[in-house]
Enzyme design. Structure first.
Site, mmCIF file in Angstrom:
data_model
loop_
_atom_site.group_PDB
_atom_site.id
_atom_site.type_symbol
_atom_site.label_atom_id
_atom_site.label_comp_id
_atom_site.label_asym_id
_atom_site.label_seq_id
_atom_site.Cartn_x
_atom_site.Cartn_y
_atom_site.Cartn_z
ATOM 1 N N ASN A 44 0.810 -1.226 0.000
ATOM 2 C CA ASN A 44 0.000 0.000 0.000
ATOM 3 C C ASN A 44 0.842 1.275 0.000
ATOM 4 O O ASN A 44 0.364 2.326 -0.406
ATOM 5 C CB ASN A 44 -0.974 0.005 1.185
ATOM 6 N N ARG A 113 -8.193 -1.159 -7.672
ATOM 7 C CA ARG A 113 -8.836 0.115 -7.387
ATOM 8 C C ARG A 113 -7.822 1.235 -7.140
ATOM 9 O O ARG A 113 -8.093 2.397 -7.427
ATOM 10 C CB ARG A 113 -9.722 -0.013 -6.150
ATOM 11 N N CYS A 137 -16.116 -3.529 -4.859
ATOM 12 C CA CYS A 137 -15.091 -4.559 -4.790
ATOM 13 C C CYS A 137 -15.730 -5.828 -4.256
ATOM 14 O O CYS A 137 -16.933 -5.859 -4.018
ATOM 15 C CB CYS A 137 -13.907 -4.108 -3.966
ATOM 16 N N PRO A 143 -16.983 3.756 -2.354
ATOM 17 C CA PRO A 143 -17.108 5.002 -3.111
ATOM 18 C C PRO A 143 -15.783 5.756 -3.237
ATOM 19 O O PRO A 143 -14.843 5.513 -2.476
ATOM 20 C CB PRO A 143 -18.106 5.812 -2.270
ATOM 21 N N VAL A 144 -15.718 6.683 -4.220
ATOM 22 C CA VAL A 144 -14.529 7.538 -4.372
ATOM 23 C C VAL A 144 -14.938 9.013 -4.327
ATOM 24 O O VAL A 144 -14.249 9.871 -4.865
ATOM 25 C CB VAL A 144 -13.746 7.217 -5.677
ATOM 26 N N ARG A 417 -1.658 -10.791 -5.169
ATOM 27 C CA ARG A 417 -1.752 -9.328 -5.266
ATOM 28 C C ARG A 417 -0.930 -8.658 -4.174
ATOM 29 O O ARG A 417 -0.372 -7.586 -4.400
ATOM 30 C CB ARG A 417 -3.208 -8.877 -5.093
#
Ligand code: UD1
Length: 441
Positions: A44, A113, A137, A143-144, A417
């Site tokens: 991240n 995302r 997801c 939300p963004v 991932r």
């Protein structure tokens, strides 16, 4: 790293079957984990550092880069935009001089995302960006709106059309942005937008996660003026130009936490190396409450599991609280504890896709809204289970490590991932786990 691929087969009767080859993990449960494991760089953190290189043309080296599917996806996105990206060992070299395309296409964003992180830097440096809108997801809507509203407050014109965010701005201008709840992604994105804006931007109720702090340090090394790093209030004085720099990615606190739980759930004794113990305070305190003996050194943590794990309630929270990215692993751990525990996810209220799969292994977990009640009985039995997302996959591996007999964890591309060679690291700790290629129709 193994990759899935697709092949067309033409059987009789003119039917066409699509055979998909995917990796699965086959685990023989029951071994206590012992030994040392080295933690890789934080996914991240990198997913924010990589797009930050858009902000100034030139060459960058990001050291301690793990070989992860999400890093490959972000590299591909940056390459589509015209950047040169190469991973050699742990060094990720990026040359951002050749950017000609300001679009993040659906095909990339649907894989990950975090692709939305290119929005802020593109807009800030080039005055335009077209980024596919991330959908929901695996565990529900994400939300963004904070990203979009924040960019608008900085002066961008934004329209949403055909599933894309279209953003334009002649010049972004400093403003005051206050989030309803702290968002890691929106804080990072708006920070990257604000560093080249005209004037001062205040970001209030900002995320304080270590990955955001590292992004802020990286931007400062590039010449940005940011005050209040590590607090809820970031003040950014816009500058006219930034320059390339180098950095080593911080260790992945979620990978570290996952291995500690692996030691605890198997009744083992392990040491994790190359970690930052301060980043794991909430997890360490819960492990101690569960009866684990923890010894912390400068960059390593040793854990000795108790003979009987105590049930411990957990409620996820923003940093420095207990991370939502450790919720699934904690639920797996509590299946081994003797007694009932209550695990609440306050960040992502639908994030429980691992629960029915853990129940297939014989766990007794009930969900009501965002609360899981785990009735631990110390025993799980091997079965076939399906990964649905990254951390869910981790919890199923943990379940498999203590289940009697054989557990198959299908669709492990999710785990690739975010965990570098997890099966190899677990094998070094004495776990019996193999990666096997399997066919799905
Ligand atoms: C990041 C992490 C993810 C972690 C999560 C929470 C990356 C690449 N991913 O995701 O692993 O689980 O932080 O620690 O760093 N929200 C809104 N509107 C927005 C943005 C967020 O309502 O525009 C809400 C979300 O639904 C959620 C909360 O804010 O309830 C926090 O989400 P956020 O911190 O933004 O998560 P991500 O950045 O997507």
């Amino acid at each position: 790293m193994n990759r899935s691929y697709i092949e067309n087969v033409n059987p009789p009767f003119f039917a066409i079957y699509i055979v998909v080859y995917m990796d699965k993990f086959v685990i023989q449960g029951g071994n206590e984990l012992r030994g040392e494991v080295t933690i890789s760089g934080a996914k991240n953190a990198l997913l924010a550092l990589m797009p930050a290189t858009i902000l100034a043309p030139g060459s960058y080296t990001l050291d301690n880069t793990p070989d992860l599917r999400d890093v490959t996806t972000m590299s591909q996105l940056l390459q589509i935009m015209g950047m040169d990206v190469k991973l050699s060992g742990k060094k990720l070299s990026i040359d951002s001089s050749g950017i000609f395309n300001f679009e993040a296409p659906y095909e990339q964003v649907k894989k990950m995302r975090a692709s939305i992180y290119v929005l802020g830097p593109l807009l800030s440096r080039y005055g335009e960006a077209r980024v596919s809108l991330p959908g929901g997801c695996a565990w529900g809507p994400r939300p963004v709106n904070f990203h979009i509203d924040g960019m608008k407050k900085l002066g961008a014109e934004i329209t949403i059309e055909n599933g894309y965010i279209n953003a334009r701005a002649k010049k972004l201008r400093g403003t005051r942005i206050s989030f309803d709840t702290p968002s890691v992604g929106a804080t990072g994105n708006l920070l990257m937008a604000a560093v080249l804006a005209e004037g001062t931007t205040m970001i209030e109720n900002a995320a304080m996660e270590p990955e955001i702090n590292q992004l802020a340090h990286f931007l400062k090394k590039m010449g940005a003026k940011i005050h209040g790093v590590g607090t809820k209030r970031l003040e950014v004085e816009g500058v006219t130009e930034l320059k390339p720099t180098n950095i080593a990615t911080i260790p992945d606190r979620i990978e570290a936490g996952t291995f500690l739980v692996a030691g605890a759930i198997t009744g083992g004794k392990i040491t994790i190396k190359n970690c930052i113990p301060d980043h794991l305070s909430a997890v360490l305190s819960k492990l101690e409450q569960a009866g684990c003996e923890i010894r912390v050194e400068r960059s390593s943590i040793s854990l000795t599991a108790p003979s009987i794990l105590e049930p411990v309630d957990v409620a996820t929270d923003v940093y420095p609280g207990f991370p939502t990215d450790m919720q699934a692993q904690w639920i797996a751990l509590m299946c081994k504890a003797k007694g009932t525990s209550v695990i609440t996810d306050s960040i992502f209220v639908d994030r429980f896709k691992h629960v029915p799969e853990l129940n297939r292994l014989g766990a007794n977990i009930e969900i009501e809204e965002n609360v899981a009640v785990v009735r631990g009985n110390g025993k799980l039995k091997g079965a076939k289970v399906m990964s649905t997302d990254l951390r869910a996959s981790a919890s199923l591996i943990l379940g498999g490590l203590i289940a009697e007999g054989e557990t198959e964890v299908l669709r492990v591309y999710h785990i690739d991932r975010g965990y570098e060679s997890i099966e190899k690291k677990l094998q070094k700790l004495d776990a019996r786990i193999e990666r096997v290629q399997t066919e799905e129709y």
